[in-house]
Scaffold this motif. Structure first.
Motif, mmCIF file in Angstrom:
data_model
loop_
_atom_site.group_PDB
_atom_site.id
_atom_site.type_symbol
_atom_site.label_atom_id
_atom_site.label_comp_id
_atom_site.label_asym_id
_atom_site.label_seq_id
_atom_site.Cartn_x
_atom_site.Cartn_y
_atom_site.Cartn_z
ATOM 1 N N LYS A 89 0.847 -1.037 -0.013
ATOM 2 C CA LYS A 89 -0.213 0.058 0.033
ATOM 3 C C LYS A 89 0.906 1.402 -0.044
ATOM 4 C CE LYS A 89 -3.951 -1.774 2.902
ATOM 5 N NZ LYS A 89 -4.586 -1.682 4.000
ATOM 6 N N ARG A 90 1.884 1.237 1.003
ATOM 7 C CA ARG A 90 2.541 2.357 0.951
ATOM 8 C C ARG A 90 3.408 2.750 -0.418
ATOM 9 N NH1 ARG A 90 7.079 1.075 5.025
ATOM 10 N NH2 ARG A 90 7.854 0.027 3.097
ATOM 11 N N ALA A 91 3.988 1.711 -0.828
ATOM 12 C CA ALA A 91 4.715 2.033 -2.101
ATOM 13 C C ALA A 91 3.707 2.500 -3.267
ATOM 14 C CB ALA A 91 5.332 0.529 -2.700
ATOM 15 N N VAL A 92 2.585 1.736 -3.436
ATOM 16 C CA VAL A 92 1.623 1.946 -4.664
ATOM 17 C C VAL A 92 1.162 3.348 -4.415
ATOM 18 C CG1 VAL A 92 -0.418 1.324 -5.545
ATOM 19 C CG2 VAL A 92 1.043 -0.383 -4.934
ATOM 20 N N ASN A 93 0.683 3.883 -3.072
ATOM 21 C CA ASN A 93 0.103 5.078 -2.915
ATOM 22 C C ASN A 93 1.169 6.199 -3.175
ATOM 23 O OD1 ASN A 93 -2.394 3.934 -2.277
ATOM 24 N ND2 ASN A 93 -2.127 3.769 -0.207
ATOM 25 N N VAL A 143 1.352 -1.186 -13.212
ATOM 26 C CA VAL A 143 1.331 -2.550 -13.488
ATOM 27 C C VAL A 143 1.849 -3.344 -12.271
ATOM 28 C CG1 VAL A 143 1.986 -4.297 -15.033
ATOM 29 C CG2 VAL A 143 1.580 -1.879 -15.982
ATOM 30 N N ILE A 144 0.935 -4.145 -11.644
ATOM 31 C CA ILE A 144 1.217 -4.814 -10.478
ATOM 32 C C ILE A 144 1.123 -6.198 -10.603
ATOM 33 C CG2 ILE A 144 0.926 -5.030 -7.834
ATOM 34 C CD1 ILE A 144 -0.358 -2.217 -8.261
ATOM 35 N N LEU A 145 2.370 -7.091 -10.462
ATOM 36 C CA LEU A 145 2.229 -8.615 -10.618
ATOM 37 C C LEU A 145 2.103 -8.842 -9.053
ATOM 38 C CD1 LEU A 145 2.246 -11.037 -12.091
ATOM 39 C CD2 LEU A 145 4.497 -11.544 -10.894
ATOM 40 N N ASP A 146 0.909 -9.677 -8.598
ATOM 41 C CA ASP A 146 0.772 -10.062 -7.312
ATOM 42 C C ASP A 146 1.491 -11.556 -7.374
ATOM 43 O OD1 ASP A 146 -0.205 -11.226 -4.929
ATOM 44 O OD2 ASP A 146 -2.275 -11.479 -5.681
ATOM 45 N N ILE A 182 -2.119 -8.269 -12.057
ATOM 46 C CA ILE A 182 -2.120 -9.745 -12.655
ATOM 47 C C ILE A 182 -1.750 -10.673 -11.506
ATOM 48 C CG2 ILE A 182 -1.014 -11.139 -14.261
ATOM 49 C CD1 ILE A 182 -0.389 -8.742 -15.770
ATOM 50 N N HIS A 183 -2.581 -11.670 -11.188
ATOM 51 C CA HIS A 183 -2.067 -12.581 -9.880
ATOM 52 C C HIS A 183 -1.506 -13.852 -10.670
ATOM 53 C CE1 HIS A 183 -5.071 -10.158 -7.483
ATOM 54 N NE2 HIS A 183 -5.967 -10.176 -8.639
ATOM 55 N N ALA A 184 -0.275 -14.168 -9.929
ATOM 56 C CA ALA A 184 0.282 -15.420 -10.277
ATOM 57 C C ALA A 184 -0.303 -16.350 -9.116
ATOM 58 C CB ALA A 184 1.773 -15.028 -10.094
ATOM 59 N N SER A 240 -3.550 -9.843 -2.268
ATOM 60 C CA SER A 240 -4.449 -10.045 -3.465
ATOM 61 C C SER A 240 -5.607 -9.533 -3.312
ATOM 62 C CB SER A 240 -4.914 -11.480 -3.665
ATOM 63 O OG SER A 240 -3.564 -12.127 -3.668
ATOM 64 N N GLU A 241 -6.393 -9.356 -2.118
ATOM 65 C CA GLU A 241 -7.803 -8.678 -2.073
ATOM 66 C C GLU A 241 -7.736 -7.220 -2.164
ATOM 67 O OE1 GLU A 241 -6.465 -11.457 -0.401
ATOM 68 O OE2 GLU A 241 -8.185 -12.887 -1.225
ATOM 69 N N TRP A 242 -6.442 -6.764 -1.499
ATOM 70 C CA TRP A 242 -6.428 -5.374 -1.582
ATOM 71 C C TRP A 242 -6.062 -4.681 -2.846
ATOM 72 C CZ3 TRP A 242 -2.346 -1.856 -2.688
ATOM 73 C CH2 TRP A 242 -2.855 -0.485 -2.327
ATOM 74 N N LEU A 243 -5.248 -5.540 -3.611
ATOM 75 C CA LEU A 243 -4.941 -5.047 -4.975
ATOM 76 C C LEU A 243 -6.027 -5.034 -5.960
ATOM 77 C CD1 LEU A 243 -1.501 -6.723 -5.329
ATOM 78 C CD2 LEU A 243 -1.833 -4.352 -5.389
ATOM 79 N N GLU A 244 -6.850 -6.253 -5.766
ATOM 80 C CA GLU A 244 -8.151 -6.408 -6.604
ATOM 81 C C GLU A 244 -9.246 -5.128 -6.298
ATOM 82 O OE1 GLU A 244 -9.801 -8.362 -9.130
ATOM 83 O OE2 GLU A 244 -7.580 -8.781 -8.940
ATOM 84 N N GLU A 245 -9.333 -4.835 -5.180
ATOM 85 C CA GLU A 245 -10.086 -3.698 -4.626
ATOM 86 C C GLU A 245 -9.630 -2.535 -5.229
ATOM 87 O OE1 GLU A 245 -11.057 -0.585 -2.259
ATOM 88 O OE2 GLU A 245 -9.768 -1.586 -1.286
#
Ligand code: AMP
Ligand code: ZN
Length: 727
Positions: free
Chosen positions: A508-512, A526-529, A553-555, A537-542
């Protein structure tokens, strides 16, 4: 009767039991200081199919599977950080016996989930020390073994047939030599340990005629197979890695002891691979049953997947193929479900049943052809046999397949209310009232059902767990599945590229922070989970659902770092790409300055944290310095996307992150591009958890491996260094 490849005779031999009607079979079982991974389970599934095939044809199978609960509490293993779990358990005051019991119970539960029929006995090595000592004593008496300093070794030169299972004795010698440091007490480097003297401080040890110690690895299987199956028995199974030295040693001991051949058929299963190499805990590519469950996938789907490859071929495991197996299994069950409705009390056609059952057993008897058996099951399912005949056949086949196919009736049971809705929907459809029909369908789906229509009927079944978990998500199993957009035109100013694996607060800190300083720029993330399991994963989806600039993209498991970063690179569309580590935080508008740096002639990479070296063997950080560097650290690593066409992607052999940034920097240098650092760029480095949470031994080993990889490629390219005066 079953014909199967015998590693000893190198031929496909018919199983012809020593005692009429009874087959005695021994399977090398699990080591219980860790969970069995699914590769291990593949080899137990092979033994299970052998057993089911034999018993379905009227034989009595006596099946023994040992539990290796000794010889594994070795100090050097703990020191290498190889087993953190066991080290932690010992620290907590658990005894080795408690640890072994804990993993034994988990192993038995895993076998139960896969419907592997339980062995008739699961003898533990520690309960058979006396039997092992007796064999070793006799081998010493008869000159097959000798004692040295409280250790007993098998004298390979005394057993001329040594090597008859694994084939090449010279290879055996070599393997022996690289496995262990030369033991000065051995008379011949090929000699192997039967009994080992306990080192000071060792917890698990027993008294013996040679002093306190513990048994070698192979001797337990000689002792336990003799005790439970006698001095001659029919089948011995294991994975191919057991052939040497384990089974070669077992033959030498057992046949040295009895003076006669002991096992008629040796059957070995090929490996399960992951990311193309043998699945093994030490390689960091192993999965256990709970990893499969965590994705909501049925254990039975793994059984089905293993059936799609012959036991004697390698099988590369991916979650994508597991999901495909799950869908195959589901489709098969859907059909069976339909037959139960159609059969409606009819009886099967006897002649058809006999014919198809004959074909089925011919197939499985032919060197355990489970892929053929599965194909035949599908052929039967698609045939025009009556529903009742199909049901009878599938029930017979399933005694061997073990998929519990006929349980589908209970599994697919729906609430009466839902069934009423389905009937109403069907009448709307017949009346051409499609809007009403669709409304009911949507309602059923919301209530957790899947509606399936075919030419003749509509059915509903409860939605499976895996279907709920993967809905609306972009899930991949390997970098190869992700298409490259490298040749597309830039459509954003900046791409922030992030690989996230757990530590959701850091993510969260990095993305925000990256978006906070965008200052009106047209930016995307562009975030690879990378196989997160902690809510990341859920936070990124949201986030992606409320911010169109974010693509996730989820691995389905943790990909190696090179592969993970390449996915991000391939999917970026910004003119400038800024790779940002999740331990970093942007705290100023860095983008303008980065553009300025990249605008300079020949500059390939820009960022705040540079590295320099004089000789390639030691890189030191720029220590707050700016200027031209030899490499850029991955915390914040910026370049023009167009450079990808010249320098290519990262090397995917780098599974661990460390030194990958150095390696990639050299790709740029080789293409004649300079690396420029500006230490005043507003980027803060926080604790790097991937690093700080690794055991010291482990991180050193992983870093070293990558460094070697780097040196192999760039070791003689000192000409690329800043200090060489270049640039
Ligand atoms: P272990 O617990 O290491 O003694 O292994 C238990 C069984 O699993 C042995 O029969 C091994 O040969 C087998 N095995 C180990 N790794 C794999 C793998 N990747 N695929 C299939 N079988 C394996
Ligand atoms: Zn064994």
């Amino acid at each position: 009767m079953l014909n199967i490849y015998n590693t000893l005779t190198k031929e496909i031999d018919e199983v012809s039991p020593l005692e009429d009607g009874v087959v005695r079979m021994y399977t090398c079982g699990p080591t219980v200081y860790r969970d069995a991974h699914i590769g291990n389970l593949r080899s137990y599934l092979m033994a299970d199919w052998i057993r089911r095939i034999l018993s379905a044809q009227g034989l009595d199978v006596v099946h023994i599977k040992n539990i290796t609960d000794v010889g594994h509490m070795r100090q050097e293993m703990l020191e290498r950080g190889e087993d953190k779990i066991i080290a932690a358990a010992l620290e907590e005051g658990k005894t080795p016996a408690e640890i072994a019991q804990f993993y034994t119970d988990r192993f038995l539960a895993d076998e139960q989930k896969l419907r592997i029929q339980p062995a008739h006995e699961f003898p533990k090595a520690t309960d058979h020390i006396q039997e092992m000592i007796e064999i070793v004593e006799r081998l010493v008496e008869t000159g097959y073994a000798y004692e040295a300093d409280g250790n007993v070794y098998f004298a390979v030169s005394q057993f001329p047939e040594y090597g008859k299972l694994s084939g090449n004795i010279h290879e055996a010698e070599l393997l022996e030599a690289v496995r262990v440091e030369a033991d000065p007490l051995k008379r011949d480097p090929r000699d192997f340990t039967l009994w080992k003297a306990a080192e000071p401080g060792r917890m698990v040890k027993w008294p013996s005629p040679w002093g306190e110690g513990f048994p070698g690895w192979h001797i337990e299987c000689s002792a336990m197979s003799f005790k439970y199956l006698g001095e001659k028995f029919d089948i011995h199974t294991g994975g191919v890695d057991n052939i040497f030295p384990h089974h070669e040693g077992e033959i030498a001991q057992s046949e040295g002891f009895t003076g006669e051949p002991v096992v008629s058929s040796w059957v070995h299963g090929q490996h399960l691979l992951a990311d193309g190499v043998k699945m093994a805990k030490s390689a960091g590519n192993s999965f256990i049953m709970s990893d499969i469950e965590a994705q909501g996938i049925d254990s039975m789907a793994f059984r089905y997947l293993c059936m799609t490859a012959r036991y004697n071929t390698r099988l590369n495991f991916t979650f994508t193929s597991l999901r495909a197996a799950q869908r195959g299994l589901q489709r098969l069950k859907n059909r069976i479900w339909q037959w139960t409705m159609d059969a409606d009390g009819d009886v099967a056609n006897g002649a058809d049943v006999e014919e198809w059952t004959g074909k089925f057993f011919d197939t499985v008897n032919s060197n355990l052809d489970m892929p053929g058996a599965l194909a035949l099951t599908w052929e039967m399912a698609r045939s025009d046999l009556s529903a009742a005949t199909k049901l009878t056949l599938v029930e017979k086949f399933d005694h061997v397949l073990g998929l519990e196919l006929v349980n589908v009736v209970e599994e697919y049971e729906s609430e009466p209310e839902a069934l009423e809705q389905l009937v109403r929907r069907s009448s709307h459809r017949e009346a051409g009232e499609y809007a009403d029909a669709d409304r009911i369908r949507a309602g059923l789906e919301d209530a957790g059902y899947v509606v399936e229509d075919d030419a003749t009927a509509s059915r509903i079944r409860p939605k499976a767990e895996w279907e709920k978990l993967t809905e609306d998500r972009d899930i991949i199993s390997s970098a190869a599945e992700v298409p490259s957009l490298v040749d597309e035109m830039d459509s954003r100013e900046v791409t922030i590229g992030i690989v996230a694996c757990n530590y959701v607060e850091d993510v969260k800190r990095a993305v925000n922070s990256a978006f906070t300083w965008a200052n009106g720029r047209d930016m995307e993330a562009v975030i690879l989970d990378n196989g997160s399991t902690d809510g990341t994963s859920e936070w990124l989806e949201e986030l992606a659902s409320r911010d169109a600039r974010v693509r996730v993209i989820h691995a389905d498991h943790k990909l190696g770092e090179g592969a993970a970063k390449n996915i991000v690179l391939k999917q970026s569309l910004g003119r400038t790409v800024v790779l940002l580590d999740t331990s970093a935080e942007i705290c100023a508008d860095i983008y303008g300055r980065i553009e300025q740096m990249l605008d300079q002639k020949d500059v390939g990479i820009a960022g705040p944290f540079g590295l320099r070296t004089d000789n390639l063997h030691h890189f030191h950080d720029g220590e707050g310095e700016s200027g031209e560097m030899d490499a850029m650290q991955a915390y914040c690593f910026a370049f023009r996307r167009s450079a990808l066409k010249e320098v290519g992607l990262m090397r995917e052999s780098f599974r661990f992150y460390r030194n990958l940034d150095i390696d990639y920097s050299f790709h740029f240098k080789e293409a004649g591009k300079r690396i420029l650092a500006d230490a005043s760029l507003g980027v803060v480095q926080h604790e790097h958890r991937v690093w700080s949470e690794l055991a010291e031994g482990e991180r050193d080993e992983l870093s070293l491996k990558n460094y070697r990889r780097f040196l192999e490629k760039w070791g003689d390219r000192a000409d690329l260094l800043v200090s060489s005066g270049r640039g």
